[in-house]
Scaffold this active site. Structure first.
Site, mmCIF file in Angstrom:
data_model
loop_
_atom_site.group_PDB
_atom_site.id
_atom_site.type_symbol
_atom_site.label_atom_id
_atom_site.label_comp_id
_atom_site.label_asym_id
_atom_site.label_seq_id
_atom_site.Cartn_x
_atom_site.Cartn_y
_atom_site.Cartn_z
ATOM 1 N N ASP A 10 0.863 -1.184 0.000
ATOM 2 C CA ASP A 10 0.000 0.000 0.000
ATOM 3 C C ASP A 10 0.894 1.227 0.000
ATOM 4 O O ASP A 10 1.945 1.254 0.660
ATOM 5 C CB ASP A 10 -0.920 0.035 1.220
ATOM 6 C CG ASP A 10 -1.961 1.146 1.101
ATOM 7 O OD1 ASP A 10 -3.004 0.896 0.492
ATOM 8 O OD2 ASP A 10 -1.707 2.258 1.601
ATOM 9 N N GLU A 45 0.822 5.729 -0.029
ATOM 10 C CA GLU A 45 0.120 7.008 0.034
ATOM 11 C C GLU A 45 0.877 7.961 -0.886
ATOM 12 O O GLU A 45 2.108 7.859 -1.044
ATOM 13 C CB GLU A 45 0.099 7.554 1.467
ATOM 14 C CG GLU A 45 -0.525 6.613 2.483
ATOM 15 C CD GLU A 45 -1.962 6.247 2.169
ATOM 16 O OE1 GLU A 45 -2.672 7.093 1.579
ATOM 17 O OE2 GLU A 45 -2.376 5.116 2.483
ATOM 18 N N HIS A 86 -5.895 5.039 5.793
ATOM 19 C CA HIS A 86 -5.196 5.936 4.876
ATOM 20 C C HIS A 86 -3.743 6.177 5.289
ATOM 21 O O HIS A 86 -3.159 7.204 4.924
ATOM 22 C CB HIS A 86 -5.937 7.274 4.710
ATOM 23 C CG HIS A 86 -7.289 7.114 4.090
ATOM 24 N ND1 HIS A 86 -7.489 6.556 2.854
ATOM 25 C CD2 HIS A 86 -8.531 7.440 4.556
ATOM 26 C CE1 HIS A 86 -8.778 6.539 2.576
ATOM 27 N NE2 HIS A 86 -9.436 7.068 3.585
ATOM 28 N N ASP A 119 -3.354 0.210 6.142
ATOM 29 C CA ASP A 119 -4.122 -0.321 5.007
ATOM 30 C C ASP A 119 -3.514 -1.619 4.486
ATOM 31 O O ASP A 119 -4.241 -2.532 4.076
ATOM 32 C CB ASP A 119 -4.182 0.707 3.882
ATOM 33 C CG ASP A 119 -5.146 1.851 4.193
ATOM 34 O OD1 ASP A 119 -5.883 1.748 5.189
ATOM 35 O OD2 ASP A 119 -5.154 2.852 3.440
#
Length: 461
Positions: free
Chosen positions: A6, A8, A144, A149
């Site tokens: 994951d 961001e 997030h 996540d």
């Protein structure tokens, strides 16, 4: 072995997005055996709305490693693994592009937990990670944030593996499996049910709003080709696509005409061509007291029976300039040069002198009429007959006095009783005429003429 990932990002569109945090959990199908998590300095500002969403601030990443500093670690830890993520193309493509900017190719097999969940746990109202985890009672420790996540995705993937009684995961990993290429929100049945025929297809989002309209000679084949296209617009469009519908047309011409009409009527998000919002300009002709035929232009609403239409004054003038050059027309009588006794082109020998009585109106008008004939369909009554949607019908496009009226279908038995173009009005689906339609029709007629000439040459030989 699986690398559950994951990231961001700064959220500045696909090409502009940079990673702000990454988490990679190496999962053997039962337990996590290795992991790597790090903030990343994106080397650009993090927008406030992204900070509000993720909690990651510019101050937090200021002294974090840049991606090139952790690239070797990402490369090594994911080596010989299957790249797994929720909406995998997003994470994978961002990381791949980061490597590409460093001159390195990042290539891994992929699995998408959105697609897998849709197949293994069908019928959920939403397949976002948050909603799935709520329904499955999977805790997310840091929504997030990359690690939170990623940990939730690991637990979701673990449960999907246990429920996979039909070996769906293996099918997704099979490079010949079309299921693995489908957009995550799209049911495979929607693609399987597409016809391999001429027509127009519609991509729709979750709310069933049309986001793209396309035409195809083979609807199924063309739709599938979108899923393999790696362009930014195509990837974004496919990620939004949840439904597909179609309309068979029977021929390429009618598919082109319907596509153009639908784009102008519906203004789909991902169709950029053929969308016009400006007031149209109509091109028309008239004969003056000297007998000279003029080409002139005005607002479409003030132009009865236009030869063709344009969506800007500049587009119209540019087109007239081309006609002047190709047919040696006088710019004075094309209303490109006003308040002049004789045109400037005559001084350059590009006008034969109709504007200063060195050429007769009769000779000049021959070229004007040739120019008009080259524009769209000219002022003709035409029924352009094509194949229908079934063996027992004919498809047609109708043109009356050069104005496109629309298209329709008639049974073979009905067609035999229709003697004049005007008779087809009762079977037509009315459509608006415009410059794009005229270009489609002009191209079609030129191809027909070329084929006819070729056939005549073969016969004479």
């Amino acid at each position: 072995m699986y690398a559950v990932v994951d990231i961001e990002t700064t959220g500045n569109g696909h090409k502009g997005q940079k990673i702000t945090e990454i988490a990679i959990l190496i999962f053997d199908g039962k337990v996590v055996i290795n992991e790597f998590t790090s903030l990343v300095n994106p080397e650009q500002n993090i927008p406030p709305f992204i900070t509000n969403l993720t909690g990651i601030t510019n101050a937090m990443v200021r002294n974090a490693p840049k991606f090139y500093e952790i690239a070797k670690k990402v490369q090594d830890i994911t080596k010989d693994t299957i790249f797994v993520a929720h909406n995998v193309n997003f994470d994978y493509n961002i990381i791949r592009d980061e490597f590409k900017s460093l001159g390195h190719i990042f290539n891994r097999k992929k699995l998408c937990t959105v697609r897998l969940t849709r197949k293994i746990v069908p019928g959920l109202p939403s397949y976002s990670l948050g909603n799935i985890c709520t329904g499955e009672n999977i805790p997310i420790n840091g929504r997030h944030r990359a690690k939170g996540d990623a940990e939730a995705t690991v637990e979701l993937f673990r449960r999907l593996i246990k429920r996979d009684n039909q070996f769906i995961i293996n099918a997704f990993l099979n490079p010949r499996s079309r299921q693995a290429t489908l957009p995550p929100l799209l049911d495979k049945k929607a693609v399987d049910n597409l016809p391999e025929k001429f027509g127009v297809y519609y991509f729709k989002n979750v709310a069933k709003e049309i986001i793209y309209v396309g035409k195809a000679n083979n609807i199924k084949q063309r739709v599938i080709s979108h899923f393999y296209d790696r362009k930014k617009k195509e990837r974004e469009m496919c990620l939004e696509t949840a439904h597909i519908s179609f309309t068979e047309t029977g021929s390429e011409l009618l598919a082109l005409l319907l596509e153009s009409s639908e784009i102008k009527h519906r203004y789909p998000t991902y169709n950029r061509a053929q969308k016009h919002h400006r007031e149209a300009i109509g091109l028309f002709s008239y004969e003056d007291q000297k007998g000279v035929i003029h080409l002139a232009f005005n607002k479409l609403k003030l132009t009865p029976n236009p030869i063709t239409t344009f969506y800007s004054l500049q587009e119209c003038r540019n087109y007239l300039e081309i006609l002047c050059k190709d047919f040696t027309l006088c710019p004075k009588y094309c209303h490109l040069q006003t308040n002049v006794t004789s045109c400037f082109h005559h001084q350059l020998k590009d006008c034969k002198g109709v504007c200063c009585n060195e050429e007769t109106p009769e000779n000049y008008n021959i070229r004007v009429l040739d120019a008009i004939s080259s524009i769209g369909t000219g002022a003709k009554n035409l029924v352009l007959k094509e194949s229908g949607r079934t063996k027992n019908e004919i498809g047609f496009a109708l043109i009356l006095e050069g104005d496109y009226k629309g298209f329709g279908y008639v049974d073979l038995s009905q067609d035999a009783s229709l003697n004049n173009p005007e008779d087809y009005q009762f079977f037509v689906e009315p459509k608006k005429d415009n410059s794009d339609i005229q270009k489609i029709l002009a191209s079609y007629l030129k191809k027909k003429e070329a084929l006819k000439n070729l056939e005549n040459e073969e016969i004479s030989i």
